[in-house]
Motif scaffolding. Structure first.
Motif, PDB file in Angstrom:
ATOM      1  N   GLU A  42       0.839  -1.215   0.000  1.00 45.76           N
ATOM      2  CA  GLU A  42       0.000   0.000   0.000  1.00 45.76           C
ATOM      3  C   GLU A  42       0.870   1.261   0.000  1.00 45.76           C
ATOM      4  O   GLU A  42       0.445   2.308  -0.472  1.00 45.76           O
ATOM      5  CB  GLU A  42      -0.916   0.026   1.228  1.00 45.76           C
ATOM      6  N   PHE A  96      -2.977   5.240  -5.548  1.00 47.02           N
ATOM      7  CA  PHE A  96      -2.774   4.324  -6.681  1.00 47.02           C
ATOM      8  C   PHE A  96      -3.394   4.913  -7.947  1.00 47.02           C
ATOM      9  O   PHE A  96      -2.763   4.936  -9.002  1.00 47.02           O
ATOM     10  CB  PHE A  96      -3.431   2.962  -6.385  1.00 47.02           C
ATOM     11  N   ALA A 180      -2.910   2.124 -11.695  1.00 44.86           N
ATOM     12  CA  ALA A 180      -4.240   2.748 -11.654  1.00 44.86           C
ATOM     13  C   ALA A 180      -5.326   1.675 -11.581  1.00 44.86           C
ATOM     14  O   ALA A 180      -6.305   1.816 -10.827  1.00 44.86           O
ATOM     15  CB  ALA A 180      -4.439   3.629 -12.884  1.00 44.86           C
ATOM     16  N   ALA A 181      -5.153   0.608 -12.372  1.00 47.95           N
ATOM     17  CA  ALA A 181      -6.154  -0.470 -12.373  1.00 47.95           C
ATOM     18  C   ALA A 181      -6.247  -1.125 -10.996  1.00 47.95           C
ATOM     19  O   ALA A 181      -7.344  -1.394 -10.493  1.00 47.95           O
ATOM     20  CB  ALA A 181      -5.797  -1.513 -13.431  1.00 47.95           C
ATOM     21  N   ILE A 182      -5.097  -1.344 -10.375  1.00 47.14           N
ATOM     22  CA  ILE A 182      -5.087  -1.945  -9.030  1.00 47.14           C
ATOM     23  C   ILE A 182      -5.801  -1.012  -8.045  1.00 47.14           C
ATOM     24  O   ILE A 182      -6.577  -1.454  -7.198  1.00 47.14           O
ATOM     25  CB  ILE A 182      -3.639  -2.234  -8.574  1.00 47.14           C
ATOM     26  N   MET A 184      -8.192   1.123  -8.691  1.00 48.25           N
ATOM     27  CA  MET A 184      -9.645   1.081  -8.895  1.00 48.25           C
ATOM     28  C   MET A 184     -10.239  -0.191  -8.291  1.00 48.25           C
ATOM     29  O   MET A 184     -11.317  -0.161  -7.691  1.00 48.25           O
ATOM     30  CB  MET A 184      -9.957   1.169 -10.389  1.00 48.25           C
ATOM     31  N   LEU A 185      -9.524  -1.301  -8.463  1.00 44.85           N
ATOM     32  CA  LEU A 185      -9.994  -2.550  -7.849  1.00 44.85           C
ATOM     33  C   LEU A 185     -10.010  -2.424  -6.325  1.00 44.85           C
ATOM     34  O   LEU A 185     -10.925  -2.913  -5.659  1.00 44.85           O
ATOM     35  CB  LEU A 185      -9.095  -3.706  -8.277  1.00 44.85           C
ATOM     36  N   MET A 186      -9.000  -1.744  -5.781  1.00 41.70           N
ATOM     37  CA  MET A 186      -8.956  -1.557  -4.316  1.00 41.70           C
ATOM     38  C   MET A 186     -10.159  -0.772  -3.823  1.00 41.70           C
ATOM     39  O   MET A 186     -10.715  -1.060  -2.758  1.00 41.70           O
ATOM     40  CB  MET A 186      -7.667  -0.830  -3.911  1.00 41.70           C
ATOM     41  N   GLY A 188     -13.063  -0.813  -5.183  1.00 45.37           N
ATOM     42  CA  GLY A 188     -14.167  -1.767  -5.208  1.00 45.37           C
ATOM     43  C   GLY A 188     -14.164  -2.673  -3.992  1.00 45.37           C
ATOM     44  O   GLY A 188     -15.206  -2.861  -3.340  1.00 45.37           O
ATOM     45  N   TRP A 189     -12.990  -3.226  -3.675  1.00 42.96           N
ATOM     46  CA  TRP A 189     -12.896  -4.108  -2.500  1.00 42.96           C
ATOM     47  C   TRP A 189     -13.258  -3.357  -1.236  1.00 42.96           C
ATOM     48  O   TRP A 189     -13.908  -3.889  -0.340  1.00 42.96           O
ATOM     49  CB  TRP A 189     -11.479  -4.681  -2.362  1.00 42.96           C
ATOM     50  N   LEU A 191     -15.235  -0.711  -0.930  1.00 41.21           N
ATOM     51  CA  LEU A 191     -16.681  -0.474  -0.868  1.00 41.21           C
ATOM     52  C   LEU A 191     -17.435  -1.763  -0.545  1.00 41.21           C
ATOM     53  O   LEU A 191     -18.518  -1.729   0.013  1.00 41.21           O
ATOM     54  CB  LEU A 191     -17.182   0.116  -2.190  1.00 41.21           C
ATOM     55  N   ARG A 192     -16.831  -2.878  -0.896  1.00 40.21           N
ATOM     56  CA  ARG A 192     -17.470  -4.166  -0.625  1.00 40.21           C
ATOM     57  C   ARG A 192     -17.146  -4.663   0.787  1.00 40.21           C
ATOM     58  O   ARG A 192     -17.716  -5.648   1.244  1.00 40.21           O
ATOM     59  CB  ARG A 192     -16.976  -5.193  -1.644  1.00 40.21           C
ATOM     60  N   GLN A 194     -14.061  -5.704   1.749  1.00 38.30           N
ATOM     61  CA  GLN A 194     -13.030  -6.750   1.722  1.00 38.30           C
ATOM     62  C   GLN A 194     -11.653  -6.150   1.454  1.00 38.30           C
ATOM     63  O   GLN A 194     -10.741  -6.853   1.058  1.00 38.30           O
ATOM     64  CB  GLN A 194     -13.335  -7.771   0.616  1.00 38.30           C
TER      65      GLN A 194
END
Lengths: 195, 203
Positions: A42, A96, A180-182, A184-186, A188-189, A191-192, A194
């Motif tokens: 991180e 990120f 950047a993609a990582i 954006m996925l972070m 998502g995780w 907000l979920r 996880q």
């Protein structure tokens, strides 16, 4: 031979130090700080992305990042170590995405804005590091982190500045898109729940 | 000094050092679990489905056929849009016809390679970006319980990028006369597999 046997027995029965969450190198708080940075993606990935971006922007910005980032990180770290009750913010995903997009787009920004980005990234990550290091290595750990930041930014930005062939700069930009993609996925995780 | 450095004097020291190096560390308390597993799971995931693998490689092949700047812009656009798709999935926003979209990605990208189609750069990026949303929505959200989301994401994005890189590397045969034909053959295979995926999604 008896001395060897005794030495072997001492080593075998000597207990290691238990490590609770923080990286304990056994070499002291400065090295624990270094270990914390290099073992925490991180923090490490935004530093690498920032160094790549500084390298893409050229020698002047790289030199600026070299000194501004460790100082900002240290000041943020002091705040984290000594001030309690700081809010927990999703710093890493934001770093990120912002740094990844800057690298991927090879975006030109003014020197002032570049310095501001370095200051903010360094300060907020420093605060988080300070909070993490409060119960362990403390301020000495921050000094280790500062030294590591200096070395990482020096090596990575100097390497990036030296890239002259167009395809080599493209490789750097592709790496930025991955960051950047990582990020954006972070998000998502996070907000979920996880993250 | 000479005695100490002699073979006889050095042996016990070397033996002690070897025993020390070979001896495992004692257990660490509260070591974080699932970290490496998350990365490995993410790294493996894109390779686990043929639909995903073929589409990733097709992006690289088509980029290589189109040449610069599409060569590197397509592999940049795909992971970023794929992450957007995964984020939509993670926050619960549905994307209709995900499996059909994935199958169509193989059909359309395969057809582009087969026909050596050269649309405008913006159109090529838009096509790849839209397909990437379907792939991200389907594959980016499958984090096993207890594993790190960050490391899973890192593994997932790196593996996807490597598949693009593989496609680009294979696509460089485009510069050879026989390579162009081979590339068009690869496009035919990808499109045919896409048809199969579409049939499977519809039935």
């Amino acid at each position: 031979m008896h001395k060897t046997l005794i030495a072997v027995l001492v080593i075998l029965f000597f207990p290691s130090v238990a490590a609770a969450h923080l990286v304990t190198t056994g070499l002291g708080p400065v090295y624990d700080g270094i270990g914390h940075l290099v073992m925490t993606p991180e923090d490490l990935i935004p530093v690498l992305a920032l160094a790549l971006y500084a390298g893409l922007r050229g020698v002047v910005q790289s030199r600026r990042a070299l000194f501004v980032l460790p100082v900002a990180w240290f000041l943020g770290g002091l705040l984290g170590v000594f001030v309690e009750g700081l809010p927990e913010l999703p710093v890493a995903p934001v770093s990120f995405v912002i740094l990844g997009v800057l690298v991927a787009a090879d975006l030109y920004i003014s020197s002032t804005l570049f310095t501001a980005v370095v200051l903010i990234v360094g300060f907020v990550h420093g605060v988080l590091n300070g909070v993490a290091l409060r119960e362990g290595p403390g301020v000495l750990g921050l000094i280790g982190i500062m030294a590591t930041l200096f070395v990482i930014v020096t090596l990575v930005s100097a390497f990036t500045v030296s890239l002259k062939r167009p395809w080599s700069r493209v490789v750097v930009r592709v790496a930025g898109s991955w960051v950047a993609a990582i990020g954006m996925l972070m998000f998502g995780w996070l907000l979920r729940g996880q993250g | 000094m000479r005695t100490y450095l002699s073979r006889k004097g050095l042996f016990p020291g070397v033996l002690t050092l070897l025993v020390y190096l070979a001896w495992a560390q004692t257990a660490w308390a509260h070591v974080e679990g699932g970290q490496a597993a998350g990365f490995i799971t993410g790294l493996q995931h894109p390779w686990s489905g043929l639909d995903h693998v073929l589409a990733m490689i097709a992006v690289g092949l088509w980029g290589a056929q189109l040449g610069s700047p599409a060569l590197w812009l397509l592999p940049i656009a795909f992971p970023m849009m794929m992450a957007v798709g995964a984020m939509l999935g993670l926050i619960g926003i549905p994307v209709p016809g995900v499996e059909i979209g994935i199958a169509l990605s193989a059909i359309v990208l395969g057809a582009m390679i087969l026909g050596e189609v050269r649309p405008k750069l913006a159109l090529a990026i838009a096509m790849v970006g839209i397909f990437a949303i379907f792939h991200g929505h389907a594959h980016g959200t499958e984090l096993p319980e207890g594993q790190s989301g960050l490391l899973y994401s890192m593994g997932f994005v790196i593996a996807t990028g490597c598949l693009h890189g593989l496609g680009v590397a294979l696509g460089l045969v485009h510069h050879l006369p026989a390579g162009r034909l081979a590339l068009r053959g690869a496009g035919t295979f990808i499109a045919a597999m896409g048809m199969f995926f579409l049939w499977r999604a519809l039935v």
